[in-house]
Design an enzyme around this catalytic site. Structure first.
Site, PDB file in Angstrom:
ATOM      1  N   SER A 158      27.068  10.464  18.447  1.00 52.19           N
ATOM      2  CA  SER A 158      26.256  11.443  17.723  1.00 52.19           C
ATOM      3  C   SER A 158      27.101  12.007  16.581  1.00 52.19           C
ATOM      4  O   SER A 158      28.297  12.254  16.764  1.00 52.19           O
ATOM      5  CB  SER A 158      25.870  12.575  18.677  1.00 52.19           C
ATOM      6  OG  SER A 158      25.213  13.605  17.966  1.00 52.19           O
ATOM      7  N   LYS A 159      26.484  12.205  15.421  1.00 50.17           N
ATOM      8  CA  LYS A 159      27.205  12.895  14.348  1.00 50.17           C
ATOM      9  C   LYS A 159      26.978  14.384  14.591  1.00 50.17           C
ATOM     10  O   LYS A 159      26.189  15.051  13.922  1.00 50.17           O
ATOM     11  CB  LYS A 159      26.712  12.443  12.963  1.00 50.17           C
ATOM     12  CG  LYS A 159      27.618  12.879  11.839  1.00 50.17           C
ATOM     13  CD  LYS A 159      27.312  12.134  10.556  1.00 50.17           C
ATOM     14  CE  LYS A 159      27.961  12.799   9.344  1.00 50.17           C
ATOM     15  NZ  LYS A 159      29.422  12.835   9.362  1.00 50.17           N
ATOM     16  N   ALA A 160      27.638  14.857  15.643  1.00 49.38           N
ATOM     17  CA  ALA A 160      27.435  16.215  16.156  1.00 49.38           C
ATOM     18  C   ALA A 160      28.520  17.141  15.610  1.00 49.38           C
ATOM     19  O   ALA A 160      29.702  16.770  15.580  1.00 49.38           O
ATOM     20  CB  ALA A 160      27.486  16.198  17.680  1.00 49.38           C
ATOM     21  N   TYR A 164      33.569  17.666  15.311  1.00 50.78           N
ATOM     22  CA  TYR A 164      34.424  17.886  14.133  1.00 50.78           C
ATOM     23  C   TYR A 164      35.483  18.951  14.361  1.00 50.78           C
ATOM     24  O   TYR A 164      36.327  19.182  13.500  1.00 50.78           O
ATOM     25  CB  TYR A 164      33.558  18.194  12.901  1.00 50.78           C
ATOM     26  CG  TYR A 164      32.906  16.919  12.410  1.00 50.78           C
ATOM     27  CD1 TYR A 164      33.526  16.135  11.454  1.00 50.78           C
ATOM     28  CD2 TYR A 164      31.734  16.462  12.984  1.00 50.78           C
ATOM     29  CE1 TYR A 164      32.970  14.932  11.054  1.00 50.78           C
ATOM     30  CE2 TYR A 164      31.171  15.256  12.591  1.00 50.78           C
ATOM     31  CZ  TYR A 164      31.793  14.501  11.622  1.00 50.78           C
ATOM     32  OH  TYR A 164      31.252  13.301  11.242  1.00 50.78           O
TER      33      TYR A 164
END
Ligand code: PMP
Length: 293
Positions: A158-160, A164
């Protein structure tokens, strides 16, 4: 030159189905996405007014939400139209788009089953600043202290937003030591990726890149693999240990923001961006500006 903060600009943002004033695009302090990291996003670029790989980006946004357990209340087609409206409203030709989706304020606890899913899309100008010659000098990476987690530990595909946290920590530590970015290893000690871009190594004319099994399989990564194969290069996806950097001649990063960025240094290892990197950098620059078929 001080940069204008992102909340102190004029323009328009698409917010839950409507184009509104940039300055009015706010969230409440009590938003689940802020407290518990229930937020996913995308980073897209438009070249000559056309969003590169728009379909892939909007499919990934919806998939990223699903991996965090929520359904984005817009279709891929809705997101395409919304993005175009944002570009038009802001008169952007060469720009960067930032769609984001997050859980709202209906429930403020770990459980947030009934929360509304909000979606916004912002965009800003992002022309190409550096010539291929400047870019070929390469950027300097340090090794990150943080590692990409086991897929059993986090929803790694997931680009959650939450994923980051270690990227920002790693990038800040590298910048504090004078580097441009950091190379992150994974939980097994294998080379994973940079803090916001995938990594490729060139060894004796062959291109090697880690298998994307615990980090984002970037859209640019897949595009560059296809481009390289079309050009006749052999591309091998495999486990790569950091010691292999000693027998690597060229290294480059790929990502929507960094495009194809040559690397001149990783920790104690040095590289000279060469013919393979240059070939792919130019081919990618050309591809993103090709009119749609
Ligand atoms: N890894 C990370 C952690 C990223 O943030 C990005 C940028 N989205 C990438 C890889 C590259 O992905 P893409 O090529 O889809 O932009």
């Amino acid at each position: 030159m001080a940069m204008l903060p992102f909340d102190d600009r004029d323009g328009f943002i698409w917010y839950n189905g409507e184009i509104i004033s940039w300055r009015d695009a706010k969230i409440h302090i009590l938003s689940h996405g802020l407290h518990y990291g229930s937020s996913v996003f995308e980073g897209e670029r438009s070249y000559n007014g056309r969003i590169f790989k728009m379909q892939e980006h909007h499919e990934r946004l919806i998939k990223s939400g699903k991996l965090l357990g929520f359904d984005i209340p817009y279709s891929v087609e809705d997101l395409h139209q919304a993005s175009q409206k944002v570009l038009d409203a802001n008169n952007i030709v060469d720009g960067y788009l930032r769609p984001v989706a997050w859980r709202g304020s209906e429930m403020m606890a770990v459980s947030a089953q009934k929360s509304r899913i909000h979606v916004a899309i912002a965009a800003w100008d992002w022309p190409s600043y550096f010539s291929p010659e400047d870019r070929l000098k390469g950027i300097r990476l340090d090794f990150a202290e943080w590692r990409r987690p086991d897929p059993a530990t986090a929803p790694v595909h997931s680009k959650a937003a939450g994923l980051y946290m270690i990227a920002t920590l790693s990038k800040h530590a590298a910048e504090a030591k004078g580097f441009n970015d950091a190379l992150m290893l994974d939980y097994r000690g294998q080379i994973a990726e940079a803090t916001g871009a995938n990594v490729f190594l060139i060894q004796d004319g062959k291109i090697h890149t880690p298998i994307a099994d615990c980090f984002l399989d970037g859209i640019t990564r897949r595009t560059v693999i296809d481009l390289a194969r079309q050009k006749g290069y052999e591309v091998v996806e495999r486990a790569i240990m950091p010691e292999e950097l000693a027998k690597t001649q060229e290294v480059f990063l790929t990502g929507t923001a960094v495009e194809v960025t040559p690397v001149s240094e990783i920790g104690e290892y040095q590289f000279t961006p060469g013919e393979v990197t240059k070939d792919l950098l130019l081919a990618y620059d050309q591809l993103v500006r090709e009119p749609a078929a």
